[in-house]
Design a protein around this motif. Structure first.
Motif, PDB file in Angstrom:
ATOM      1  N   GLU A  30       0.821  -1.223   0.000  1.00 44.03           N
ATOM      2  CA  GLU A  30       0.000   0.000   0.000  1.00 44.03           C
ATOM      3  C   GLU A  30       0.851   1.267   0.000  1.00 44.03           C
ATOM      4  O   GLU A  30       0.328   2.368  -0.179  1.00 44.03           O
ATOM      5  CB  GLU A  30      -0.955  -0.012   1.206  1.00 44.03           C
ATOM      6  N   ILE A  31       2.148   1.110   0.182  1.00 40.89           N
ATOM      7  CA  ILE A  31       3.055   2.265   0.166  1.00 40.89           C
ATOM      8  C   ILE A  31       3.654   2.474  -1.219  1.00 40.89           C
ATOM      9  O   ILE A  31       3.697   3.592  -1.743  1.00 40.89           O
ATOM     10  CB  ILE A  31       4.197   2.084   1.190  1.00 40.89           C
ATOM     11  N   ALA A  32       4.138   1.378  -1.818  1.00 41.06           N
ATOM     12  CA  ALA A  32       4.850   1.465  -3.088  1.00 41.06           C
ATOM     13  C   ALA A  32       3.905   1.681  -4.258  1.00 41.06           C
ATOM     14  O   ALA A  32       2.768   1.212  -4.266  1.00 41.06           O
ATOM     15  CB  ALA A  32       5.665   0.201  -3.306  1.00 41.06           C
ATOM     16  N   GLU A  33       4.372   2.418  -5.241  1.00 39.46           N
ATOM     17  CA  GLU A  33       3.683   2.577  -6.517  1.00 39.46           C
ATOM     18  C   GLU A  33       4.514   1.831  -7.553  1.00 39.46           C
ATOM     19  O   GLU A  33       5.424   2.383  -8.151  1.00 39.46           O
ATOM     20  CB  GLU A  33       3.556   4.059  -6.874  1.00 39.46           C
ATOM     21  N   GLY A  34       4.194   0.546  -7.715  1.00 40.01           N
ATOM     22  CA  GLY A  34       5.047  -0.296  -8.547  1.00 40.01           C
ATOM     23  C   GLY A  34       6.380  -0.493  -7.846  1.00 40.01           C
ATOM     24  O   GLY A  34       6.419  -0.978  -6.710  1.00 40.01           O
ATOM     25  N   ARG A  35       7.442  -0.086  -8.517  1.00 39.53           N
ATOM     26  CA  ARG A  35       8.768  -0.196  -7.915  1.00 39.53           C
ATOM     27  C   ARG A  35       9.176   1.066  -7.148  1.00 39.53           C
ATOM     28  O   ARG A  35      10.248   1.119  -6.560  1.00 39.53           O
ATOM     29  CB  ARG A  35       9.829  -0.461  -8.990  1.00 39.53           C
ATOM     30  N   ILE A  36       8.319   2.077  -7.165  1.00 36.77           N
ATOM     31  CA  ILE A  36       8.701   3.376  -6.603  1.00 36.77           C
ATOM     32  C   ILE A  36       8.196   3.522  -5.169  1.00 36.77           C
ATOM     33  O   ILE A  36       7.004   3.356  -4.889  1.00 36.77           O
ATOM     34  CB  ILE A  36       8.147   4.537  -7.455  1.00 36.77           C
ATOM     35  N   LEU A  37       9.127   3.838  -4.264  1.00 36.72           N
ATOM     36  CA  LEU A  37       8.775   4.159  -2.884  1.00 36.72           C
ATOM     37  C   LEU A  37       8.736   5.676  -2.735  1.00 36.72           C
ATOM     38  O   LEU A  37       9.667   6.369  -3.169  1.00 36.72           O
ATOM     39  CB  LEU A  37       9.800   3.572  -1.906  1.00 36.72           C
ATOM     40  N   PRO A  38       7.685   6.232  -2.132  1.00 39.96           N
ATOM     41  CA  PRO A  38       7.620   7.680  -1.937  1.00 39.96           C
ATOM     42  C   PRO A  38       8.773   8.162  -1.055  1.00 39.96           C
ATOM     43  O   PRO A  38       9.089   7.532  -0.038  1.00 39.96           O
ATOM     44  CB  PRO A  38       6.274   7.899  -1.246  1.00 39.96           C
ATOM     45  N   ARG A  41       8.115   8.611   2.642  1.00 39.03           N
ATOM     46  CA  ARG A  41       7.698   7.443   3.430  1.00 39.03           C
ATOM     47  C   ARG A  41       8.788   6.361   3.474  1.00 39.03           C
ATOM     48  O   ARG A  41       8.509   5.214   3.791  1.00 39.03           O
ATOM     49  CB  ARG A  41       6.395   6.860   2.860  1.00 39.03           C
ATOM     50  N   ILE A 162      11.151   3.856 -14.853  1.00 38.77           N
ATOM     51  CA  ILE A 162       9.994   3.369 -14.100  1.00 38.77           C
ATOM     52  C   ILE A 162      10.059   1.854 -13.871  1.00 38.77           C
ATOM     53  O   ILE A 162       9.439   1.310 -12.959  1.00 38.77           O
ATOM     54  CB  ILE A 162       8.688   3.749 -14.833  1.00 38.77           C
TER      55      ILE A 162
END
Length: 553
Positions: A30-38, A41, A162
């Motif tokens: 629920e944190i990651a967007e695909g391979r991307i960590l904000p 966070r 990406i």
């Protein structure tokens, strides 16, 4: 029981690491967007991805630091994540040790701790951390694939797309070894990048090896570690450089080599186009290098001395120059350097004729170390570069020149040269009766004293007094006499007997400057091909862009 019954009875799972990784990855879904960590966070994500007791390899060598990830690691809650076993090439930043102070980590395997050497020594004494071992670089990389297999890797790259493909640019350095050891044993690979882009200049690490990308708040830390301002080279260092060129490089026909960091070797690099040219040595010596892109090598490159350079890492400000000299440097189609610390260490161990470097202490037998009382510095790659690799089988003139017997099975030897002034700043003697490393190792609970280069690997010692040809010594006593003859007014040098020294000169075990046809009065700064960083820029045709701290114009 038959084989089938035994296998069935064991009930063993063969995918425990893979299953564990899948469970950890699910925690950040629920944190990651695909391979991307904000970016904002990252601490929360690391607390979910790292477990207590994990082996965590953190990229941080002499130059390139995963600085955003190391700072984030120091912010995690030790109640959630603790007892980490940290594996780091270099202990270079305060938070590298803060994590031990806070109880996040407890065990450490490393190679070098120059910037933090005082603090780490005190923390060991206070029981704040336990050192597994002080490693050479190759040893540490090798153990990542054997018995120090990481659960998590925290590394740095210039750019990512990406899909997680990485561009490491001129400072690839440790990255491939660290990621491969982790990715192919079901560990978690987290990479901080300076920017996320649609298209990379080239792919240095495939995205399938990478689990997560995080765009750092600011670019990773990068130090100009190998830059030496020619203004600070002394006439004593020039004299020593002349002796090294005449008494070692020329004498043994050294074709391929590695230079350690320091003003002594910087002097040699700047003497090649002048003093070396006077000796008619261009095209005969110093053609192939395992070396970071030293700015002081620019004049030798420009005047046709250097044919090839393979590098451990990059050097700040040398990027444009390297891109315009692809015949010399290893570069990609985008023009940027491709460095690799592990491969270059192997090249320096097995492919070069000679290593020449310095030390802080040398004992009567030629053992040396940069570890001193109160300072647990480690030694990085010097023991890899500065030893005789017993597995080597290709012979060169320099290699064969180390044979001193008629035995048909006699083998050659890599030239390992220690080049030191007899006293450090503050008048501390370099040549001592016993290395501080012995006592430091005992206090740190190390099973072996942290010796950098063992005396039986050293073939030559160069000081301002002269050159000792240790490979010619026929006994330990003769070896000690040769060292004492060039040790100056130190605890070792005071033991030298003038009559013995004269005998060693006659037999070729010791050479003073005059024995090499060198007049001490000729060792002037006018011999340097460049006498300032500004002149290095001129030699480069304006391509070299030194960091601000090296600009005096």
């Amino acid at each position: 029981m038959n084989v089938k019954q035994i296998r069935g009875a064991s009930g063993r799972s063969w995918t425990t690491r893979r299953d564990d990784k899948a469970a950890r990855l699910s925690k950040v879904a629920e944190i990651a967007e695909g391979r991307i960590l904000p970016t904002d966070r990252i601490v929360e994500a690391m607390e979910k991805l790292i477990s207590a007791g994990d082996r965590v390899v953190l990229e941080g060598n002499n130059q390139k630091q995963a600085s955003f990830l190391s700072a984030s690691l120091a912010q995690i809650n030790p109640d959630h994540v603790n007892k980490l076993h940290m594996i780091m090439s270099s202990i270079s930043r305060p938070e590298h040790l803060d994590i031990f102070e806070k109880g996040i980590a407890e065990r450490l395997d490393f190679s070098y701790a120059g910037p933090q050497s005082l603090r780490i020594s005190q923390m060991i004494e206070d029981g704040k951390l336990v050192v597994g071992a002080i490693h050479t670089y190759l040893e540490l990389y090798g153990r990542l694939f054997i018995d120090l297999i990481p659960n998590v890797a925290l590394v740095a790259a210039d750019k990512a797309d990406i899909n997680g493909n990485l561009y490491t640019g001129p400072n690839t350095e440790d990255t491939p070894a660290i990621i491969e050891a982790t990715a192919f044993k079901d560990g978690i690979v987290i990479v901080q990048v300076n920017e996320l882009v649609d298209e990379l200049p080239r792919v240095d690490i495939p995205g399938s090896w990478v689990d997560f990308i995080v765009v750092a708040e600011k670019p990773y830390q990068l130090e100009a570690l190998f830059t030496r301002d020619p203004r600070n080279i002394t006439e004593l260092q020039i004299l020593m450089g002349m002796m090294a060129i005449r008494g070692i490089y020329e004498r043994h026909n050294v074709q391929s080599l590695n230079h350690g960091i320091g003003f002594n070797t910087a002097a040699i690099e700047l003497l090649l186009p002048t003093y070396g040219e006077q000796l008619g040595l261009r095209g005969k010596i110093c053609k192939h290098w395992a070396l970071n892109p030293h700015p002081t090598l620019i004049p030798a490159i420009e005047s046709g001395w250097v044919e090839s350079i393979h590098s451990f890492g990059g050097e700040v400000g040398m990027e444009r120059y390297i891109s315009q000299r692809p015949d010399v440097f290893f570069t990609g189609s985008d023009g940027s350097l491709r460095s690799n610390r592990a491969f270059c260490q192997v090249a320096g161990q097995y492919a070069v004729d000679m290593f020449i470097g310095s030390s802080l202490q040398i004992d009567k037998d030629g053992n040396s170390s940069t570890v001193k009382s109160g300072r647990l510095t480690g030694f990085g790659g010097a023991p890899n570069m500065g030893h005789d690799p017993r597995g080597r089988r290709h012979a060169t003139d320099a290699w064969l020149d180390m044979i001193t017997t008629d035995d048909l099975l006699a083998r050659g030897k890599k030239l390992v040269v220690q080049m030191v002034e007899t006293h450090l700043s503050g008048n501390a003697p370099v040549f001592v009766e016993s290395l501080d490393a012995i006592d430091v190792g005992r206090k740190a609970g190390l099973p072996e004293a942290p010796v950098m280069i063992y005396g039986d690997d050293v073939t030559h010692v160069v000081t301002e007094e002269g050159v000792a040809y240790l490979y010619k010594a026929e006994s330990l006593d003769e070896r000690r006499e040769a060292i004492a003859a060039v040790a100056g007014v130190t605890p070792i040098g005071r033991n030298q007997n003038p009559r013995v020294t004269e005998k060693l000169r006659q037999e070729g075990l010791v050479a003073l400057p005059e024995d090499l046809g060198i007049r001490r009065t000729d060792a002037k700064r006018t011999l340097l091909a460049a006498k300032s960083v500004e002149e290095l820029v001129e030699w480069s045709g304006g391509l070299y862009e030194p960091p601000a701290k090296f600009r005096s114009w």
